[in-house]
Design a protein around this motif. Sequence first.
Motif, PDB file in Angstrom:
ATOM      1  N   PRO A  11       3.904  -2.681  -0.493  1.00 22.77           N
ATOM      2  CA  PRO A  11       2.580  -2.675   0.157  1.00 22.77           C
ATOM      3  C   PRO A  11       2.089  -4.078   0.493  1.00 22.77           C
ATOM      4  N   GLN A  12       1.027  -4.126   1.248  1.00 21.44           N
ATOM      5  CA  GLN A  12       0.381  -5.385   1.604  1.00 21.44           C
ATOM      6  C   GLN A  12      -1.013  -5.440   0.979  1.00 21.44           C
ATOM      7  N   ARG A  13      -1.620  -6.603   1.020  1.00 22.26           N
ATOM      8  CA  ARG A  13      -2.993  -6.769   0.565  1.00 22.26           C
ATOM      9  C   ARG A  13      -3.757  -7.573   1.613  1.00 22.26           C
ATOM     10  N   ILE A  14      -5.069  -7.395   1.623  1.00 18.52           N
ATOM     11  CA  ILE A  14      -5.902  -8.096   2.596  1.00 18.52           C
ATOM     12  C   ILE A  14      -7.084  -8.719   1.884  1.00 18.52           C
ATOM     13  N   THR A  15      -7.398  -9.964   2.237  1.00 14.88           N
ATOM     14  CA  THR A  15      -8.553 -10.669   1.694  1.00 14.88           C
ATOM     15  C   THR A  15      -9.506 -10.978   2.834  1.00 14.88           C
ATOM     16  N   LEU A  16     -10.772 -10.656   2.629  1.00 18.11           N
ATOM     17  CA  LEU A  16     -11.788 -10.800   3.664  1.00 18.11           C
ATOM     18  C   LEU A  16     -12.863 -11.774   3.199  1.00 18.11           C
ATOM     19  N   ALA A  17     -13.409 -12.524   4.130  1.00 17.92           N
ATOM     20  CA  ALA A  17     -14.511 -13.441   3.833  1.00 17.92           C
ATOM     21  C   ALA A  17     -15.651 -13.160   4.792  1.00 17.92           C
TER      22      ALA A  17
ATOM     23  N   GLU B 158      -7.829   6.839  -5.530  1.00 16.17           N
ATOM     24  CA  GLU B 158      -6.850   7.075  -6.590  1.00 16.17           C
ATOM     25  C   GLU B 158      -5.513   7.511  -6.003  1.00 16.17           C
ATOM     26  N   TYR B 159      -4.452   7.321  -6.786  1.00 15.10           N
ATOM     27  CA  TYR B 159      -3.096   7.757  -6.465  1.00 15.10           C
ATOM     28  C   TYR B 159      -2.621   7.196  -5.118  1.00 15.10           C
ATOM     29  N   ALA B 160      -2.870   5.926  -4.893  1.00 18.53           N
ATOM     30  CA  ALA B 160      -2.398   5.278  -3.666  1.00 18.53           C
ATOM     31  C   ALA B 160      -0.921   4.941  -3.799  1.00 18.53           C
ATOM     32  N   VAL B 161      -0.185   5.041  -2.706  1.00 16.27           N
ATOM     33  CA  VAL B 161       1.239   4.710  -2.728  1.00 16.27           C
ATOM     34  C   VAL B 161       1.605   3.668  -1.678  1.00 16.27           C
ATOM     35  N   ASP B 162       0.721   3.400  -0.729  1.00 15.81           N
ATOM     36  CA  ASP B 162       1.043   2.368   0.258  1.00 15.81           C
ATOM     37  C   ASP B 162      -0.236   1.901   0.949  1.00 15.81           C
ATOM     38  N   LEU B 163      -0.250   0.624   1.306  1.00 16.08           N
ATOM     39  CA  LEU B 163      -1.336   0.017   2.060  1.00 16.08           C
ATOM     40  C   LEU B 163      -0.711  -0.982   3.022  1.00 16.08           C
ATOM     41  N   ARG B 164      -0.946  -0.777   4.324  1.00 12.44           N
ATOM     42  CA  ARG B 164      -0.332  -1.649   5.320  1.00 12.44           C
ATOM     43  C   ARG B 164      -1.308  -1.909   6.466  1.00 12.44           C
TER      44      ARG B 164
ATOM     45  N   ARG C 201      -8.270  -9.607  17.122  1.00  7.59           N
ATOM     46  CA  ARG C 201      -9.396  -8.862  17.686  1.00  7.59           C
ATOM     47  C   ARG C 201      -9.627  -7.522  16.986  1.00  7.59           C
ATOM     48  N   SER C 202      -8.600  -6.968  16.381  1.00  5.27           N
ATOM     49  CA  SER C 202      -8.768  -5.721  15.635  1.00  5.27           C
ATOM     50  C   SER C 202      -7.685  -5.614  14.578  1.00  5.27           C
ATOM     51  N   VAL C 203      -7.975  -4.840  13.553  1.00  2.00           N
ATOM     52  CA  VAL C 203      -7.027  -4.582  12.468  1.00  2.00           C
ATOM     53  C   VAL C 203      -6.811  -3.078  12.369  1.00  2.00           C
ATOM     54  N   VAL C 204      -5.565  -2.668  12.272  1.00  2.98           N
ATOM     55  CA  VAL C 204      -5.242  -1.262  12.042  1.00  2.98           C
ATOM     56  C   VAL C 204      -4.864  -1.115  10.572  1.00  2.98           C
ATOM     57  N   ALA C 205      -5.669  -0.378   9.833  1.00  2.43           N
ATOM     58  CA  ALA C 205      -5.415  -0.165   8.410  1.00  2.43           C
ATOM     59  C   ALA C 205      -4.744   1.191   8.217  1.00  2.43           C
ATOM     60  N   ARG C 206      -3.764   1.242   7.327  1.00  2.00           N
ATOM     61  CA  ARG C 206      -3.069   2.496   7.018  1.00  2.00           C
ATOM     62  C   ARG C 206      -2.958   2.644   5.504  1.00  2.00           C
ATOM     63  N   LEU C 207      -3.548   3.683   4.979  1.00  2.91           N
ATOM     64  CA  LEU C 207      -3.553   3.941   3.536  1.00  2.91           C
ATOM     65  C   LEU C 207      -2.914   5.289   3.265  1.00  2.91           C
ATOM     66  N   SER C 208      -1.950   5.318   2.339  1.00  2.00           N
ATOM     67  CA  SER C 208      -1.277   6.560   1.948  1.00  2.00           C
ATOM     68  C   SER C 208      -1.566   6.852   0.488  1.00  2.00           C
ATOM     69  N   ILE C 209      -1.919   8.086   0.210  1.00  2.00           N
ATOM     70  CA  ILE C 209      -2.169   8.516  -1.171  1.00  2.00           C
ATOM     71  C   ILE C 209      -1.371   9.794  -1.440  1.00  2.00           C
ATOM     72  N   ARG C 210      -1.068  10.011  -2.706  1.00  2.00           N
ATOM     73  CA  ARG C 210      -0.288  11.193  -3.084  1.00  2.00           C
ATOM     74  C   ARG C 210      -1.142  12.169  -3.884  1.00  2.00           C
ATOM     75  N   SER C 211      -0.639  13.386  -4.024  1.00  2.00           N
ATOM     76  CA  SER C 211      -1.293  14.359  -4.891  1.00  2.00           C
ATOM     77  C   SER C 211      -1.036  13.994  -6.347  1.00  2.00           C
ATOM     78  N   ARG C 212      -1.840  14.513  -7.224  1.00  2.00           N
ATOM     79  CA  ARG C 212      -1.741  14.157  -8.642  1.00  2.00           C
ATOM     80  C   ARG C 212      -0.420  14.598  -9.250  1.00  2.00           C
ATOM     81  N   ASP C 213       0.034  15.806  -8.914  1.00  2.00           N
ATOM     82  CA  ASP C 213       1.257  16.375  -9.490  1.00  2.00           C
ATOM     83  C   ASP C 213       2.250  16.710  -8.386  1.00  2.00           C
ATOM     84  N   PRO C 214       3.534  16.649  -8.683  1.00  2.00           N
ATOM     85  CA  PRO C 214       4.536  17.084  -7.701  1.00  2.00           C
ATOM     86  C   PRO C 214       4.555  18.606  -7.608  1.00  2.00           C
ATOM     87  N   ASP C 215       4.801  19.133  -6.425  1.00  3.18           N
ATOM     88  CA  ASP C 215       4.894  20.591  -6.264  1.00  3.18           C
ATOM     89  C   ASP C 215       5.980  20.967  -5.259  1.00  3.18           C
TER      90      ASP C 215
END
Length: 430
Positions: free
Chosen positions: A130-136, A310-316, A366-380
């Motif tokens: 994943p990536q991280r972003i810092t804002l001021a 909660e339960y994040a798996v990716d941030l880009r 000029r713009s940022v495209v944020a993409r956040l992925s989260i998973r379910s609590r349990d596998p099914d």
Amino acid sequence: MTPRPSPKFFNRAGFTLVELMVAITAGLIISVMVFALAKDANAFYRRETRAADATMGTLIGFERLRGDISRAGFLSSANVYRDPMFCGTAADVTAWDGGPLKQLASLSIETETQANIINNPVLTAAGIVPQRITLAGSFDGIEEFPTADIQACDAGCTGYRIFLQTNVGPLARMNYLTRTDKAALLSSLFTVGRAMRIVSVSGRLQFGVLTGVGIDTATNLPRLVLKDKPALNVATAAGTPCSLRGGQNVVNVINFIRYRLDTIGGDPTLDANLAPLANNGNPWDVNRLELFREELSPTGTVLSREVVAEYAVDLRFAISAVPVANVSNSQANKITPYDFGNSSVITLTQPMLVGTMNTSRPQLVRSVVARLSIRSRDPDRTGDVTAASDVATGMYRINLDTTGTNPAFARVRTLRSEIGLPAHAGLTWL
């Protein structure tokens, strides 16, 4: 003589013991089946409810991320090393204490390097880094406070003193003069340890670090005390663009906000109140991650942090920016998109340091495209979604089994949004 019973009495129908046993057994079988169906339905309902709750929580957290990104650079500087309104040079900035203030830019995007994230077994197996972003920017308010005077400290003070006007601007609108909680109000508006932006009457920028706030006993004016580093230009010469003498300047607080994936307990002190989330007995929570929103001090210390999803798996992140060549050729209206994984996303927005000045130009974004992925609590699920021509690209499931023997896939939800940066509109300086 006793009368004999009627023959009809002996011919009445009844249940034999065998018939009763068969009926009871059949009833038990039906009851077990109904119970099993009810149990499965209940489990399905719980799973879907948890998935819906997680999705709703993620939507709220994602809106928080979107809102913060849209304020990047607000009442701050898009790039202190290149900002033509900054009263100083890159050499001056190198003398500042290290941290986000020394790297002051509206946004910086980096590939995550924290060991417990890049070595997370679930992410490693899925090939996710994943990536991280810092804002001021000013994230706690929209006000700029007029000053009555700015002075270098004398005896009993180190750094600089800023006196605020009380009969105009924000403090007047807050009825400062008639309030009984003046000190508390000032402390809430100017939190010690935050960065400050000072704008001269000519629009030139300087920056500082707040070390004290209170009411001056001599003047009865609100007084802010800044650290001696960064150094301020408080020249007495009239008409100099950077002079901060007199009452024609304005100041505001700058916040540094970072979004990143992390484990609960990654910061034991700040995460103490989150322990119940991590210790709930669920075996699939061993490698869970959350999306954290952290506020940083000017030197990079984490002041506060909270779970926003909660339960994040990716941030880009992806960006749209004006290429340097377009600015040089007076074609700053031509914007180029840089998709997820494009190296220019990092190159253009990496933290500002003198050594990277030639490539890092966040002011052109000029713009940022944020993409956040989260998973379910349990596998099914026991399998992943198979790629096909009629299946859109993206991650639909993630395997939580790190042993490689019993596939256990949890469903993944991905949110994506393009966020404009109003503070960057029209910035073409290089």
